[in-house]
Design an enzyme around this catalytic site. Structure first.
Site, short mmCIF file in Angstrom:
data_model
loop_
_atom_site.label_atom_id
_atom_site.label_comp_id
_atom_site.label_asym_id
_atom_site.label_seq_id
_atom_site.Cartn_x
_atom_site.Cartn_y
_atom_site.Cartn_z
N LEU A 37 7.98 -12.50 8.55
CA LEU A 37 7.19 -11.88 8.27
C LEU A 37 6.47 -10.95 6.94
O LEU A 37 8.08 -11.14 6.17
CB LEU A 37 6.58 -10.93 9.49
CG LEU A 37 6.72 -10.83 10.68
CD1 LEU A 37 6.67 -9.24 11.50
CD2 LEU A 37 5.81 -11.56 11.54
N TRP A 65 5.63 -8.08 4.16
CA TRP A 65 5.83 -6.54 4.25
C TRP A 65 4.16 -5.79 4.02
O TRP A 65 4.12 -5.01 4.15
CB TRP A 65 6.36 -5.84 2.85
CG TRP A 65 5.89 -6.56 2.10
CD1 TRP A 65 6.58 -7.95 1.08
CD2 TRP A 65 4.41 -6.64 0.79
NE1 TRP A 65 6.10 -7.78 -0.21
CE2 TRP A 65 4.66 -7.21 -0.43
CE3 TRP A 65 3.73 -5.05 0.81
CZ2 TRP A 65 4.03 -7.55 -1.90
CZ3 TRP A 65 2.43 -6.00 -0.01
CH2 TRP A 65 2.84 -6.70 -1.30
N LYS A 121 11.66 -12.01 11.77
CA LYS A 121 12.99 -11.19 10.75
C LYS A 121 12.09 -10.71 9.70
O LYS A 121 10.47 -11.46 9.61
CB LYS A 121 13.49 -12.48 9.44
CG LYS A 121 14.63 -12.39 8.53
CD LYS A 121 14.12 -12.89 6.71
CE LYS A 121 13.87 -12.26 6.20
NZ LYS A 121 13.54 -10.89 5.36
N SER A 135 4.03 -15.98 1.00
CA SER A 135 3.77 -16.42 0.13
C SER A 135 3.53 -18.42 0.25
O SER A 135 4.87 -18.61 0.84
CB SER A 135 4.38 -15.98 -1.30
OG SER A 135 5.97 -16.53 -1.70
N TYR A 171 13.50 -26.97 4.30
CA TYR A 171 14.30 -26.49 5.10
C TYR A 171 13.95 -27.12 6.36
O TYR A 171 15.45 -27.42 6.92
CB TYR A 171 14.36 -24.87 5.43
CG TYR A 171 14.65 -23.20 3.97
CD1 TYR A 171 15.75 -23.71 3.63
CD2 TYR A 171 13.58 -22.47 4.45
CE1 TYR A 171 15.42 -22.57 2.93
CE2 TYR A 171 14.14 -21.82 3.70
CZ TYR A 171 14.56 -21.73 2.44
OH TYR A 171 15.08 -20.57 1.42
N GLU A 209 0.92 -19.26 7.09
CA GLU A 209 0.28 -18.32 6.26
C GLU A 209 0.59 -17.79 5.07
O GLU A 209 1.58 -17.14 5.29
CB GLU A 209 -0.34 -17.38 7.39
CG GLU A 209 -0.25 -18.16 9.02
CD GLU A 209 -2.06 -18.51 9.44
OE1 GLU A 209 -2.61 -18.61 8.16
OE2 GLU A 209 -2.15 -18.86 10.38
N CYS A 210 0.01 -18.47 4.39
CA CYS A 210 0.38 -18.22 2.38
C CYS A 210 -0.77 -17.56 2.33
O CYS A 210 -2.34 -16.35 2.95
CB CYS A 210 0.71 -19.38 2.03
SG CYS A 210 1.67 -19.80 3.47
N CYS A 237 -4.25 -10.79 2.36
CA CYS A 237 -4.59 -12.43 2.01
C CYS A 237 -5.56 -12.96 1.77
O CYS A 237 -6.10 -13.54 1.21
CB CYS A 237 -3.22 -13.50 3.35
SG CYS A 237 -4.57 -12.84 3.73
N GLU A 284 -3.12 -14.84 -7.39
CA GLU A 284 -2.96 -13.99 -6.48
C GLU A 284 -2.31 -13.19 -6.77
O GLU A 284 -1.27 -12.99 -6.90
CB GLU A 284 -2.75 -14.50 -5.39
CG GLU A 284 -2.28 -13.40 -4.12
CD GLU A 284 -2.02 -13.99 -2.22
OE1 GLU A 284 -0.67 -14.52 -2.89
OE2 GLU A 284 -2.36 -13.79 -1.33
P1 NAD Z 1 6.96 -13.82 0.55
O1 NAD Z 1 6.68 -15.40 0.86
O2 NAD Z 1 7.92 -13.27 -0.65
O3 NAD Z 1 7.73 -12.68 2.13
C1 NAD Z 1 7.93 -13.53 3.02
C2 NAD Z 1 9.03 -13.01 4.06
O4 NAD Z 1 9.50 -14.40 3.43
C3 NAD Z 1 9.38 -11.96 4.20
O5 NAD Z 1 10.58 -11.46 4.68
C4 NAD Z 1 10.93 -12.35 3.29
O6 NAD Z 1 12.01 -11.70 3.13
C5 NAD Z 1 11.18 -13.99 3.67
N1 NAD Z 1 11.51 -14.89 1.81
C6 NAD Z 1 11.76 -14.08 0.63
N2 NAD Z 1 12.08 -15.22 0.52
C7 NAD Z 1 12.10 -16.07 0.68
C8 NAD Z 1 13.83 -17.49 0.96
N3 NAD Z 1 13.85 -18.38 0.13
N4 NAD Z 1 13.88 -17.85 1.92
C9 NAD Z 1 13.58 -17.75 3.17
N5 NAD Z 1 13.05 -16.78 3.23
C10 NAD Z 1 12.41 -16.14 2.27
O7 NAD Z 1 6.21 -12.78 0.72
P2 NAD Z 1 5.56 -10.50 0.95
O8 NAD Z 1 5.75 -10.77 -0.52
O9 NAD Z 1 6.24 -10.64 2.25
O10 NAD Z 1 3.97 -11.17 1.51
C11 NAD Z 1 3.17 -11.62 0.66
C12 NAD Z 1 1.85 -13.04 0.56
O11 NAD Z 1 2.09 -12.63 1.78
C13 NAD Z 1 1.05 -12.99 -0.25
O12 NAD Z 1 1.12 -14.43 -0.92
C14 NAD Z 1 0.35 -13.29 1.12
O13 NAD Z 1 -1.11 -13.74 0.82
C15 NAD Z 1 0.43 -13.86 2.34
N6 NAD Z 1 -0.09 -12.99 3.34
C16 NAD Z 1 -0.78 -13.89 4.11
C17 NAD Z 1 -1.26 -13.47 5.58
C18 NAD Z 1 -1.97 -14.62 6.39
O14 NAD Z 1 -2.62 -14.72 7.15
N7 NAD Z 1 -2.59 -15.82 4.96
C19 NAD Z 1 -1.29 -12.49 5.96
C20 NAD Z 1 0.13 -11.44 4.93
C21 NAD Z 1 0.21 -12.07 3.53
#
Ligand code: NAD
Length: 508
Positions: free
Chosen positions: A166, A168, A192, A246, A256, A268-269, A303, A401
């Protein structure tokens, strides 16, 4: 009667709540096996809020073992659908009963305004869990038209052990989007949460136990992305990962999967979503209200934020004037004060990143018409709503973004140019179009490459409509609606030969 409490009531609740800190494995809150912890910070004050279990490979292995055992035992996966539904509805009831406490925890750890959590995030999360609970005993399988000699059934089965990773920005809501359909289908779910916002997920896992959901069907493994997230992605006994976050980290989950067991991956990014306003938009006051919500809701950490306002030159000045007026009704400040519509930015890292983009926008020649600065408030991370005019499509503030309260206004000559600019992005999550001409709106909605297009409003649809992206905004499936059920189920064909051997001829 208002659902909201007063600021004083929220603050006294905040000082009285026992914050959860242990991972929830096999139905029990526990420290990480190594005893390690990580810090979680209140972004509104910059102060330490809690220390959370920093899990690693051994903890993930333990949770996966338990999830598999539960799945095979059938205590959830083969529990009668009506009973699964009842347990999930009970979970929704318990969340509702604990709503204020959950709202306060979410606000403390994420900086989100309590007003939004109480009026949008939690009600929508409850609706999502209840809606998917109701599908458990209402979705029928299919029988194929295979003639009289066979009964060919096409059935759906739970995928098995599902890892949900998930972000944040909407901790409770994103949990609900995944947990609802995954549990309704009978999977064993390991969540997670993002390291910035673990605590509401931990609390909801405790409530799930109380609701009668087996400990192995919903576990929470807290920790950092590079350890717990990576181990979930690489685990050979996890059947599927549903990820929101992201695009950069989403790509890692595909790697992976390729390096491990080819687990199913749904991503969902991110997004860089356009809001198009044409010269015949009906009421610019209404457009300005939607455009303000579209970019500043959740401090732009969204997002589906419409962070690009693509507006016809004929109405640009009039719209900007109204936008500046509307933003005045969006005060920024203490997230626990329900008068505030904007709270704190989630972390120092994200705060610095947003300010970096504001500096870049200025350096690239865009013109600030509102904000552009941090708001001084102790050691908290607050940024004023910021609007840039005279943005060109090639500028970084129009392409990347930002995930913050920053709007980029791009002026165009006509509808054709608007569509061209809207599609000039690697993302494709959502878009909005404002025009009085229904034919033009529909043709543009079809021409825009995005998963959700709204006309004459901003939004993401509701629980009945799928949500997900084109291009680098998404991969492999959709959240919400009946289509989320596809994400969390395998399709199986069962071919039953019913020829009567006494009557039927052989096939040779
Ligand atoms: P992030 O990608 O940094 O982190 C997301 C999750 O991935 C976290 O739980 C993090 O701990 C985990 N993560 C980070 N590095 C990792 C790695 N190397 N290997 C495995 N897991 C890892 O994203 P964020 O900063 O928490 O959230 C913001 C992003 O989420 C934005 O890009 C936003 O657009 C996107 N988002 C998309 C939607 C959607 O429905 N499309 C909804 C909400 C947020």
């Amino acid at each position: 009667m208002s659902l909201l409490l007063t600021r004083d009531e929220y603050e006294s609740l905040a000082s009285a709540i026992a914050l959860p800190s242990g991972a929830v494995i096999a139905g029990r809150a526990c420290p990480s096996l190594s005893g390690a912890t990580f810090e979680t910070i209140n972004p509104a004050t910059g102060k330490l809020l809690n220390r959370i279990a920093a899990c690693a490979k051994a903890d993930v292995d333990l949770a996966v073992g338990k999830a598999r055992e539960t799945f095979e035992a059938g205590t959830w996966s083969r529990r009668h659908p009506t009973q699964r539904k009842k347990a999930m509805i009970e979970l929704a009831k318990l969340i509702r009963r604990n709503q204020h406490e959950l709202a306060v925890i979410e606000s403390l750890e994420s900086g989100k305004p309590i007003y939004d959590i109480e009026t949008i995030d939690i009600p929508e999360a409850l609706n999502c869990i209840e809606w998917h609970a109701e599908t458990a005993d209402k979705i029928y399988d299919q029988v194929a038209p295979s003639g009289d000699d066979a009964v060919a059934m096409i059935v759906r089965e739970p995928v098995g052990v599902v890892g949900c990773v998930l972000p944040w920005n909407f901790p409770i809501l994103m949990l609900a989007w995944k947990l609802g359909p995954a549990l309704a289908a009978g999977n064993s779910v390991i969540v997670k949460p993002a390291e910035q916002t673990s605590m509401t997920t931990l609390r909801i896992a405790e409530l799930a136990r109380e609701a009668g959901i087996p400990g192995g069907a919903f576990q929470v493994v807290t920790g950092l992305g590079e350890s717990v997230g990576r181990e979930i992605g690489l685990h050979p006994d996890i059947d599927m990962v549903s990820f929101t976050g992201s695009t950069e980290v989403g790509r890692l989950f595909l790697e992976y999967s390729a390096k491990s067991n080819l687990k199913r991956v749904v991503l969902e990014c991110g997004g860089k979503n356009p809001c198009i306003v044409l010269d015949d938009a009906e009421d610019l006051d209404v457009v300005a209200a939607h455009a303000t919500q579209a970019v500043f809701w959740n401090m732009g950490e969204n997002c589906s934020s419409n962070s690009r306002l693509i507006v016809d030159k004929a109405v640009k000045d009039a719209l900007v004037e109204r936008l500046l007026h509307k933003v005045q009704a969006w005060p920024t400040g203490n997230p626990l004060d329900p008068v505030n519509r904007l709270g704190a930015i989630v972390s120092k890292e994200q705060y610095d990143r947003i300010l970096g983009y504001i500096r870049k926008g200025k350096a690239e020649g865009a013109r600030i018409v509102l904000g552009g600065d941090p708001i001084a408030s102790g050691d908290g991370y607050f940024i004023a709503p910021t609007i840039f005019d005279s943005v060109r499509p090639e500028m970084s503030i129009a392409r990347d973004e930002i995930f913050g309260p920053v709007l980029s206004i791009i002026t165009v000559a006509n509808a054709e140019e608007a569509v061209k600019v809207a599609n000039d992005t690697s993302y494709g999550l959502t878009a909005s179009i404002f025009t009085a001409n229904a034919r033009r709106a529909h043709r543009m909605a079809r021409a825009i490459r995005a998963g959700t297009v709204t006309v004459n409003c901003y939004g993401e649809g509701d629980v009945t409509t799928p949500f997900g992206g084109y291009k680098t905004s998404g991969f492999g499936g959709r959240d919400k609606s009946i289509h989320a059920h596809d994400q969390y189920t395998e399709m199986k064909t069962i071919w039953l030969d019913v020829r009567d051997p006494a009557v039927d001829v052989t096939t040779d």
